[in-house]
Design a protein around this motif. Structure first.
Motif, short mmCIF file in Angstrom:
data_model
loop_
_atom_site.label_atom_id
_atom_site.label_comp_id
_atom_site.label_asym_id
_atom_site.label_seq_id
_atom_site.Cartn_x
_atom_site.Cartn_y
_atom_site.Cartn_z
N SER A 30 0.83 -1.21 0.00
CA SER A 30 0.00 0.00 0.00
C SER A 30 0.86 1.25 0.00
CB SER A 30 -0.91 -0.03 1.23
OG SER A 30 -1.64 1.20 1.34
N ARG A 31 1.89 1.27 0.87
CA ARG A 31 2.73 2.46 0.98
C ARG A 31 3.54 2.68 -0.30
NH1 ARG A 31 2.86 7.43 2.71
NH2 ARG A 31 4.93 8.13 3.45
N ALA A 32 4.07 1.60 -0.88
CA ALA A 32 4.85 1.75 -2.11
C ALA A 32 4.00 2.29 -3.24
CB ALA A 32 5.45 0.40 -2.50
N GLY A 33 2.75 1.81 -3.35
CA GLY A 33 1.86 2.33 -4.40
C GLY A 33 1.55 3.80 -4.20
N LEU A 34 1.36 4.19 -2.93
CA LEU A 34 1.08 5.60 -2.63
C LEU A 34 2.27 6.48 -2.98
CD1 LEU A 34 -0.82 7.70 -1.37
CD2 LEU A 34 0.16 7.15 0.86
N LEU A 35 3.47 6.03 -2.60
CA LEU A 35 4.66 6.82 -2.92
C LEU A 35 4.90 6.91 -4.42
CD1 LEU A 35 7.15 5.60 -0.17
CD2 LEU A 35 6.07 7.85 -0.35
N GLN A 36 4.67 5.82 -5.14
CA GLN A 36 4.87 5.84 -6.58
C GLN A 36 3.90 6.81 -7.24
OE1 GLN A 36 7.40 4.05 -8.06
NE2 GLN A 36 6.91 5.38 -9.76
N SER A 37 2.65 6.84 -6.74
CA SER A 37 1.67 7.78 -7.28
C SER A 37 2.10 9.22 -7.00
CB SER A 37 0.30 7.50 -6.66
OG SER A 37 -0.65 8.46 -7.09
N ALA A 61 5.18 15.14 -12.91
CA ALA A 61 4.38 15.83 -13.93
C ALA A 61 4.34 17.33 -13.65
CB ALA A 61 2.96 15.25 -13.95
N LEU A 62 4.19 17.72 -12.37
CA LEU A 62 4.18 19.15 -12.02
C LEU A 62 5.52 19.80 -12.33
CD1 LEU A 62 2.85 21.60 -10.71
CD2 LEU A 62 3.60 20.74 -8.48
N TYR A 63 6.60 19.10 -11.97
CA TYR A 63 7.94 19.65 -12.22
C TYR A 63 8.20 19.80 -13.72
CZ TYR A 63 13.00 20.09 -12.22
OH TYR A 63 14.28 20.52 -12.43
#
Length: 689
Positions: free
Chosen positions: A339-346, A353-355
């Motif tokens: 769960s945490r890895a997916g959240l960090l990847q997102s 994208a913002l950068y």
């Protein structure tokens, strides 16, 4: 012995001598001739000293021009056209600076006419300390003609636009540093009406805001990546742990619980679990991850307490409870990690994208203005970029390096004509036989008093590991009864066959196999020197001559389960004793009482004794000393063994990296000398492994 027919036919195909050294092997061969590189390096250094004595040192001065343009916003094809126009402008300007008419103006300017050291002295092969003052004198610009000075400047002038910039470098090379600087400045001043500083363009408020946002976005993106990197190690260990678990399931279907493969796999899984727990604890204690893991910490603590409690009871039921609690702990942690890895990847994707959006906008603003009309300004006045000391050292280094490279090239050419074997690859490709073991060059085999096998003397050394590899290679050849009687030989003397045979015999004896070592080298026996406490007055020669019985010549050694038969009395013509019927009966009888019978035989090329023996053994191993016998000698020995229908299974490479020795015929010096002193002392070329 017909069991070897198929394999032997395949191995018996003739391999012609060829250049068989690979890249790394050839490099080692080339570097072994380091003295060539040293000699040529010194010669190059001397030549460089001579060139410094006959040539004036060169000095460089460099000035920089800048093309300043007024910018306007460009997009799409207009931007590409503007880049092309800028490149064309830079090339045009460079050509104008070196034009004959422009250089004529430079030469006629007061600044150039005032130069005292304008035209250097003419080139001469005579060293400077042999020339007269007149020969070393510089001529002034006023003394030389205009075309002569223009030619001098043209030959030492370089105009080069810097790629990707609007700068043009003007580089002038001259024997005198001050003259080089003066010429570079004069070229710019003749082309420009006046000097000006580089115009510094201001930035808009929008550009500043976007730059600040870009810095913040970059910092957030880097923080997310650092957090993700902490999870990458945990996720990697988790993947390895799952793979090992799947492997254990498959192994349990094939093997019992105490099988070595299953035990090793379970041990590896436990190690991965310990590493996984440590990495998880490291992530849990990270300040940035405390908040996320707080929701799982209580349940994880509960599982851990259950595990410790169950392990303390030491009952079967408690052990099962501990396994269930541990499985639940791993399941909880793995779910949380996913769960945490997916959240960090997102988060990383969003920040990236913002950068990218901000930096794209900054780029658009940065290139929005274009040059309508180019203006040439001095970006940097002329300055000396080289001096006499640096040029001198550079020349000496160039001479030395050039000499070393020449020596390297010569060493490489010599390596192309070197047909000795150096390592496993060269040996296998040369003679078409597999390498059973490679024994490094070492003094561990040197014998001072009584011989001690390397497995007991230095069990952790690389040489001991090589002997174990040899024992394993022989074991893996097939069933023990098909490889019970082994013969160890070599192409020429001095390759260490006796030592290899003795070490192999000791290795089999230490593995609880009843082993017999026979010294069949009746011309130059050496086995008895390894065991000085043995009685070498009677041996195989006496048995073959009918002077004693076989049982009386077998002697025990200090190595448990290792027996030895020495060569015995000196025979005027040992080959006459090697009768087929007698040899066959002796070997058959010995094989009935021993698990392994290892025969140390004479080299193949000097004498024919080995070819009379190979028909009565099950396995033949040839010892090859690295950098000693050329490929031709080894191939000739292989050919002779194949003609005698020897069951040759492979080679042992001995003495890796040892200096190669001289040769007369097939790399062997003095075939007729082998064993010639039938009643005297021993030769020294076979006393070391």
């Amino acid at each position: 012995m017909n069991d070897f027919a198929d394999d032997h036919d395949e191995l018996s195909q003739e391999v012609k001598p060829k250049n068989i050294k690979g890249g790394m092997t050839r490099l080692r061969i080339v570097l072994s001739r380091w003295w060539l590189m040293l000699i040529f390096g010194i010669l190059g250094y001397v030549i460089a000293l001579y060139t410094l004595s006959i040539a004036e040192p060169s000095n460089k001065a460099r000035a920089t021009l800048e093309v300043v343009t007024k910018k306007r916003q460009l997009v799409g094809s207009e931007l590409e056209q503007d880049k092309l126009r800028m490149e064309q402008m830079m090339i045009t300007l460079a050509n104008k600076l070196v034009g004959p008419s422009q250089l004529t103006k430079v030469v006629n300017s007061p600044k150039i006419q005032a130069i005292e050291k304008a035209v250097p002295p003419e080139f001469s092969f005579k060293p400077k300390y042999w020339r007269t003052k007149e020969e070393l004198r510089y001529r002034t610009a006023a003394e030389a003609s205009t075309p002569e000075v223009v030619k001098m400047i043209t030959g030492n002038l370089q105009i080069s636009p810097r790629p990707g910039t609007s700068l043009i470098d003007i580089t002038v090379t001259h024997k005198d540093s001050t003259t080089a600087v003066t010429i570079a400045d004069a070229i710019m001043e003749a082309y420009l009406d006046s000097e000006s500083k580089r115009k510094s363009g201001g930035t808009t408020e929008a550009f500043k805001i976007l730059r600040a946002e870009a810095n913040n976005a970059e910092a957030d993106l880097e923080a997310a990546r650092r957090a993700m990197s902490a999870y990458n190690a945990v996720m990697s260990t988790n993947t390895l742990m799952q793979q090992k678990s799947d492997e254990i399931i498959k192994l349990k279907q094939r093997y019992k619980a105490k099988h070595p493969k299953l035990v090793d796999a379970v041990s590896m899984e436990e190690e991965l679990k310990r590493r996984f727990r440590g990495e998880v604890n490291s992530v849990l204690n990270s300040p940035s991850e405390l908040e996320f893991w707080s929701q799982y910490r209580d349940q994880m603590t509960e599982y851990e307490a259950s595990i410790k409690k169950a392990e303390a009871e030491q009952s079967e039921e408690a052990i099962e409870q501990a396994k269930v609690a541990e499985a639940n702990w791993f399941m909880l942690v793995q779910r949380a990690l996913s769960s945490r890895a997916g959240l960090l990847q997102s988060r990383i994707s969003t920040k990236q994208a913002l950068y990218d959006t901000i930096t794209k906008r900054i780029t658009e603003i940065d290139v929005a203005e274009e040059n309508d009309e180019g203006e040439i300004k001095i970006a940097e006045p002329a300055y000396p970029s080289g001096n006499v000391q640096i040029d001198k050292y550079t020349r000496l280094v160039q001479g030395s390096v050039g000499g070393v490279l020449a020596g390297l090239a010569l060493a490489y050419l010599l390596s192309l004509m070197d047909y000795k074997v150096y390592d496993v690859r060269t040996t296998e490709e040369a003679i078409g036989l597999p390498c059973l073991a490679a024994v490094p060059e070492s003094d561990v085999f040197d014998i001072e008093e009584e011989w001690t096998n390397v497995l007991e003397a230095e069990p952790n050394s690389s040489n001991a590991e090589a002997i174990r590899n040899l024992r394993a290679s022989v074991t893996l050849l097939g069933k023990a009864e098909r490889h019970k009687c082994l013969l160890v030989t070599s192409a020429v003397p001095g390759e260490g066959k006796t030592t290899i045979a003795s070490e192999l015999a000791a290795a089999f004896a230490l593995s609880e196999q009843k082993t017999l070592l026979i010294d069949m080298d009746l011309r130059k026996p050496r086995v008895h020197t390894l065991f000085p406490k043995l009685n070498d007055s009677l041996g195989m020669a006496d048995v073959l001559a009918g002077q004693t019985e076989l049982g009386k010549v077998i002697q025990r050694t200090s190595v448990d389960r290792l027996h030895v038969i020495c060569a015995g009395s000196k025979a005027p013509n040992p080959s006459e004793l090697l009768q087929d019927d007698d040899i066959a009966k002796i070997i058959t009888k010995l094989c009935e009482h021993y698990d392994r019978v290892i025969i140390d035989s004479p080299p193949v090329l000097p004498v024919s004794d080995t070819r009379l023996l190979v028909g009565h053994v099950q396995t033949v191993i040839m010892v090859v000393r690295a950098m000693k016998a050329p490929v031709g000698a080894i191939m000739r020995a292989k050919e002779l063994l194949q003609q005698a229908d020897a069951p040759l299974v492979g080679v042992v490479i001995n003495g890796m990296k040892q200096k190669h020795m001289g040769a007369a015929y097939f790399g062997y010096r003095g075939y007729g000398e082998y064993g010639a002193d039938a009643y005297g002392g021993y030769y020294e070329d076979d006393r070391t492994a």
